[in-house]
Design a protein around this motif. Structure first.
Motif, short mmCIF file in Angstrom:
data_model
loop_
_atom_site.label_atom_id
_atom_site.label_comp_id
_atom_site.label_asym_id
_atom_site.label_seq_id
_atom_site.Cartn_x
_atom_site.Cartn_y
_atom_site.Cartn_z
N LYS A 4 0.55 7.60 41.28
CA LYS A 4 0.42 8.07 39.86
C LYS A 4 -0.50 9.42 40.06
N ASN A 43 -3.02 1.79 33.29
CA ASN A 43 -2.76 0.82 32.18
C ASN A 43 -1.90 -0.40 32.85
N ASP A 44 -1.61 -1.04 31.54
CA ASP A 44 -0.79 -2.43 32.07
C ASP A 44 0.66 -1.98 32.39
N GLU A 45 1.21 -0.64 31.75
CA GLU A 45 2.40 -0.64 32.05
C GLU A 45 2.46 0.02 33.53
N ASP A 46 1.66 0.55 33.96
CA ASP A 46 1.61 0.76 35.48
C ASP A 46 1.78 -0.16 36.20
N VAL A 72 2.70 -3.41 35.45
CA VAL A 72 4.05 -3.89 35.66
C VAL A 72 4.98 -3.20 36.29
N LYS A 73 5.02 -1.84 36.32
CA LYS A 73 6.15 -0.99 36.93
C LYS A 73 5.93 -1.44 38.42
N LYS A 93 6.98 -4.67 39.64
CA LYS A 93 8.44 -4.61 39.80
C LYS A 93 9.36 -4.01 40.79
N THR A 122 6.54 7.56 40.37
CA THR A 122 6.43 8.56 39.40
C THR A 122 7.60 8.97 39.15
#
Length: 277
Positions: free
Chosen positions: A106, A117-120, A122-123, A126, A160
């Motif tokens: 990132k 952040n949390d979204e980072d 999670v991605k 995955k 990214t």
């Protein structure tokens, strides 16, 4: 006409008295897919790490996204480039977890920062799961197999949504399933996105049909570049490799190169007399 997304003029990198790459002229347009082919020591990794902003060059000109690299913009440009190169990153990563390495993409750095952040997370999880590393997410880089480390770097490169994807011998260390998964991923990205892809290999069977352009490197120089179908023929590749080869296509999708190379190892082991080749 589109402006080049990567532009090199007389680009060289010199260490002491030796040039690792010399006088490279090359343009990559948005959405183009290039194979870079050459033998070990031809300067492939050096060239790629320069393109990705991780190594300075000593002579010449380089612009990426229409900008030369500076101390002020290098991290911002790196964020837009996905780089997979185990021969480069293995020198810098050891105790970092797979998750932290992916998240570092990132920032275009080797480490993570407070902006995660949390979204980072999670991605990143995955991506690692898709690459069969679900049970390795918190494992340190130096405790992984070569293929597992390669998949971590692939996840980092994809994190990214890069505009340029640079793959330095990405199949190295991958098992047969992971190799086909990667090649299918590259094909999908080439056919269904606008990402410019630069794929480096010294195995011709990895040069699939989506790589319609090719650059050949030999001893740090550009031997030739252009349309892959015009370059990968028996006459030109025999001259490039300095050895007679026969080039053919496999099902119209991959290139096959056959070389009749004699081995004298058995004779040497047995102490037999060997005739000069």
């Amino acid at each position: 006409m589109n402006e080049p997304i990567i532009s090199l003029r007389q680009l060289s990198y010199k260490v002491g008295s030796k040039y690792l790459v010399q006088d490279i002229n090359w343009d990559v347009l948005p959405g183009e897919h290039w194979a870079v082919f050459g033998m070990n020591g031809s300067g492939k990794t050096t060239l790629l790490t320069i393109l990705a902003g991780f190594r300075p060059f000593t002579h010449g000109f380089l612009e990426v996204f229409g900008q030369p690299y500076t101390n002020e913009n290098v991290l911002e440009i790196r964020k837009r480039i996905g780089l997979v190169s185990s021969s480069f990153f293995d020198k810098y990563y050891a105790k970092e977890s797979a998750l932290d390495i992916v998240l570092s993409g990132k920032f275009g750095t080797f480490g993570t920062h407070y902006e995660i952040n949390d979204e980072d997370v999670v991605k990143a999880r995955k991506l690692l799961t898709e690459l069969h590393l679900k049970d390795k997410i918190d494992q340190s880089f130096d405790m992984m197999s070569r293929g597992e480390r390669q998949n971590v770097l692939i996840a980092r490169a994809m994190f990214t949504n890069p505009e340029i994807l640079i793959l330095d011998e990405p199949c190295t260390g991958l098992d047969v399933y992971a190799r086909e998964h990667l090649l299918n991923t590259v094909r999908d990205l080439a056919e269904n996105t606008d990402i410019a892809i630069v794929y480096v290999t010294h195995y011709t069977d990895e040069i699939i049909d989506v790589f319609d352009r090719c650059l050949l490197l030999r001893n740090g120089y550009c031997y030739t570049q252009g349309q892959t179908k015009e370059i990968f023929n028996t006459e030109k590749l025999s001259d490039f490799l300095r050895y007679p080869v026969k080039v053919s296509e496999v099902a119209g999708e991959k290139i096959s190169v056959n070389m009749d190379i004699k081995s004298n190892v058995r004779d040497l082991m047995l102490g037999s007399e060997i005739n000069d080749r």
